[in-house]
Design a protein around this motif. Sequence first.
Motif, PDB file in Angstrom:
ATOM      1  N   ARG A  73      85.876  -5.769 -31.628  1.00 37.77           N
ATOM      2  CA  ARG A  73      86.450  -4.896 -30.589  1.00 37.77           C
ATOM      3  C   ARG A  73      87.185  -3.706 -31.179  1.00 37.77           C
ATOM      4  N   ASP A  74      87.069  -3.514 -32.495  1.00 36.54           N
ATOM      5  CA  ASP A  74      87.848  -2.460 -33.118  1.00 36.54           C
ATOM      6  C   ASP A  74      87.075  -1.661 -34.157  1.00 36.54           C
TER       7      ASP A  74
ATOM      8  N   GLN B   1      84.852   3.556 -25.088  1.00 40.66           N
ATOM      9  CA  GLN B   1      86.267   3.889 -24.971  1.00 40.66           C
ATOM     10  C   GLN B   1      87.121   2.762 -25.549  1.00 40.66           C
ATOM     11  N   PHE B   2      87.973   3.113 -26.507  1.00 44.37           N
ATOM     12  CA  PHE B   2      88.925   2.163 -27.084  1.00 44.37           C
ATOM     13  C   PHE B   2      90.269   2.389 -26.390  1.00 44.37           C
ATOM     14  N   ALA B   3      90.654   1.409 -25.571  1.00 41.36           N
ATOM     15  CA  ALA B   3      91.805   1.615 -24.681  1.00 41.36           C
ATOM     16  C   ALA B   3      93.039   0.831 -25.099  1.00 41.36           C
ATOM     17  N   ASP B   4      93.096   0.360 -26.334  1.00 47.24           N
ATOM     18  CA  ASP B   4      94.219  -0.489 -26.741  1.00 47.24           C
ATOM     19  C   ASP B   4      95.158   0.205 -27.719  1.00 47.24           C
TER      20      ASP B   4
ATOM     21  N   SER C  79     100.611   4.050 -23.630  1.00 50.84           N
ATOM     22  CA  SER C  79      99.325   3.715 -24.218  1.00 50.84           C
ATOM     23  C   SER C  79      98.351   4.851 -23.955  1.00 50.84           C
ATOM     24  N   TYR C  80      97.229   4.842 -24.673  1.00 50.49           N
ATOM     25  CA  TYR C  80      96.211   5.854 -24.467  1.00 50.49           C
ATOM     26  C   TYR C  80      94.867   5.300 -24.929  1.00 50.49           C
ATOM     27  N   ALA C  81      93.814   5.958 -24.515  1.00 51.10           N
ATOM     28  CA  ALA C  81      92.458   5.574 -24.898  1.00 51.10           C
ATOM     29  C   ALA C  81      91.851   6.685 -25.742  1.00 51.10           C
ATOM     30  N   ALA C  82      90.953   6.296 -26.656  1.00 54.16           N
ATOM     31  CA  ALA C  82      90.255   7.261 -27.502  1.00 54.16           C
ATOM     32  C   ALA C  82      88.790   6.889 -27.560  1.00 54.16           C
ATOM     33  N   ARG C  83      87.961   7.910 -27.735  1.00 57.22           N
ATOM     34  CA  ARG C  83      86.529   7.667 -27.870  1.00 57.22           C
ATOM     35  C   ARG C  83      85.923   8.737 -28.772  1.00 57.22           C
ATOM     36  N   VAL C  84      84.783   8.402 -29.379  1.00 53.78           N
ATOM     37  CA  VAL C  84      84.084   9.330 -30.261  1.00 53.78           C
ATOM     38  C   VAL C  84      83.173  10.209 -29.412  1.00 53.78           C
TER      39      VAL C  84
END
Length: 336
Positions: free
Chosen positions: A22-23, A102-105, A131-136
Amino acid sequence: MALFDKIRGEFIDIVEWLDDTRDTLVWRFPRHDNEIKMGARLIVRESQTAVFVNEGRIADAFAPGTYTLETRNLPVLSTLKGWKHGFHSPFKAEVYFVSTRQFADFKWGTQNPVIVRDPEFGPVRLRAFGSYAARVTDAPALLRELAGTDPQFRTEEVEGYLRQLVVGRLAPALASAGVPLLDLAADQHEMGRRLATALTADLAGVGLAVPTFTIENISLPEEVERALDKRSQMEIVGDLGDYARFQAANALENAGGAAEGMGLGMGIAAGRQMAESLAPQKTQPSQPSDGPPPLPGNERWFIGVNGAQRGPFGAAELPGNGLTPESLVWKTGMSQ
């Protein structure tokens, strides 16, 4: 074991990645000597991008789908290798799978307080977390700028970089928000949206984006919070005299004994006296001091101007000292 890997590498012609973590942001496909058969199948699943790297240079990138690896599907790699015609032998290339989900952790927080100028309270130190989410959004850019040749690039390797960027953006966002301190809670969602847009622009060069940014809490120093609590109590109570009596009644309820009762009685009196001293005072014209009565036929008058006493004056002097039809005038011996 190395011989078995080599033999298996000669026969396996499916290139794919089944992510069981998951990471993981980037995963390099393990291949013996990096040899891939021409005509092999490439399977790129949803939320993935496959990037081919040849001799340290990014050659081709594949969006989700199933591909047969041949010269017409590898235009850049074919150019780098000088394949002008069909080529059917194994070729060497590194294949990196990049997760675009989307990585939301991700969590963030201010290690040191941010000083802002509030229109009501002046300079105030604030702390915040969320918190925030990031994606490529650009897999080749991520490989060039952050991941490099790491065979398994995880979120923890980029989290520190992102957190520093977030905190660096938060301070000017709070300072330029123009929102009073007591209204920040109502503006947290809009502020988070603006920060997400600003962070996405900052991260475009490394192939990342921040689709969502959440401010979960903005807190004040403990002493400021206590002062606000006291202020709220005062506004609820309203009248200062009522507040003093309320405090004294609470103390009386919790106390016992005659001596304590006497002390509380004094406290009630002191509270009442304090309330009376702090209550707004009505300005009254000063009364003339006692003195010898005026001589007959020579009456001396006092006049009230803007709440202050002037005089004494003779009757002829009154018009030149602020006398108007609405003025209050008096002389010694008058009861009103």
